[in-house]
Design an enzyme around this catalytic site. Sequence first.
Site, mmCIF file in Angstrom:
data_model
loop_
_atom_site.group_PDB
_atom_site.id
_atom_site.type_symbol
_atom_site.label_atom_id
_atom_site.label_comp_id
_atom_site.label_asym_id
_atom_site.label_seq_id
_atom_site.Cartn_x
_atom_site.Cartn_y
_atom_site.Cartn_z
ATOM 1 N N SER A 174 2.362 -18.113 -67.377
ATOM 2 C CA SER A 174 1.009 -17.671 -67.727
ATOM 3 C C SER A 174 0.732 -16.237 -67.331
ATOM 4 O O SER A 174 1.105 -15.794 -66.240
ATOM 5 C CB SER A 174 -0.020 -18.556 -67.031
ATOM 6 O OG SER A 174 -0.206 -19.747 -67.698
ATOM 7 N N GLY A 175 0.047 -15.539 -68.207
ATOM 8 C CA GLY A 175 -0.394 -14.187 -67.901
ATOM 9 C C GLY A 175 0.611 -13.101 -68.223
ATOM 10 O O GLY A 175 0.273 -11.924 -68.234
ATOM 11 N N ASP A 195 -8.932 -15.978 -72.894
ATOM 12 C CA ASP A 195 -8.149 -16.190 -71.672
ATOM 13 C C ASP A 195 -7.464 -14.881 -71.264
ATOM 14 O O ASP A 195 -6.265 -14.689 -71.436
ATOM 15 C CB ASP A 195 -7.119 -17.299 -71.913
ATOM 16 C CG ASP A 195 -6.509 -17.831 -70.628
ATOM 17 O OD1 ASP A 195 -6.863 -17.317 -69.548
ATOM 18 O OD2 ASP A 195 -5.676 -18.747 -70.706
ATOM 19 N N HIS A 232 -7.147 -17.952 -66.663
ATOM 20 C CA HIS A 232 -7.061 -19.253 -65.996
ATOM 21 C C HIS A 232 -6.228 -19.222 -64.723
ATOM 22 O O HIS A 232 -6.206 -20.189 -63.971
ATOM 23 C CB HIS A 232 -6.527 -20.326 -66.955
ATOM 24 C CG HIS A 232 -5.093 -20.195 -67.318
ATOM 25 N ND1 HIS A 232 -4.662 -19.582 -68.469
ATOM 26 C CD2 HIS A 232 -3.968 -20.600 -66.676
ATOM 27 C CE1 HIS A 232 -3.337 -19.631 -68.528
ATOM 28 N NE2 HIS A 232 -2.898 -20.243 -67.444
#
Length: 257
Positions: A208-209, A109, A65
């Site tokens: 994120s990530g 994701d 995302h």
Amino acid sequence: MGVLLTLSTSAAVILLVIPGDLCVDIIGGHEVAPHSRPYMAILKSHKSFCGGALIKPGWVLTAAHCELKGGTVTLGAHSVRKSEKEKQVIGIAKEIRYPCYCPSKKEHDIMLLQLKKRATINKAVNVIPLPTSGGDVKPGTTCRVAGWGRTMNNRKTLSDTLREVNVTVIKRKTCNDKNHYRDDPTIKSNMICAGSERGGKDSCQGDSGGPLICKNVLRGITAFGKPKCGTPDGPGVYTLITDEYLQWIRKIIGGDL
């Protein structure tokens, strides 16, 4: 500039991406020793600020995302703002999302970034090996997650250093119950739910990530959580690096070491 949101149908869940000018840090964690996590990457574009993990000199693993077209990867960083001799800033040649990525269900994701040039491996910049297998992580396992995301829900100022927090894996059945995510979205077998029973320890917007590491092995990728981080009813959710994803990663990167 406002926070970049990607919401579920009930608006209960927020993807952990924010623009670089709003980046802050991990909830309830601590600052790590400078350059002690040499695999950590800062990923920046005009749309997103995310974390990632260097898995090969030419490849970074992160969340699907994150919108990073035209962005850069910074390796060897401890400080976001300061000029550090250890830093390597490399352009992103290609974003390769898992083909079954489903934003509406927050599923699959996971994304590979091919760098425009290979990183120079040294003390401050190094790869984190992929797990040898993609088995599940048992509830009760203590894992750690690092990033440059928020440290407080009401704080939107930029924090300058890499932070890390320990989180505990929670049963998926618990995470899906009426006191947690209520199956919106459903926490599936290819996801890990992890936090603290009392709250206060969590990844947050901007993380994120980043990698989730369990027993010193890369096991997950920071994916999403509730809008308010660190609450007992909203543990962080991570993409579990399954055998299916490992096969896909190895197919993509091939012999590119």
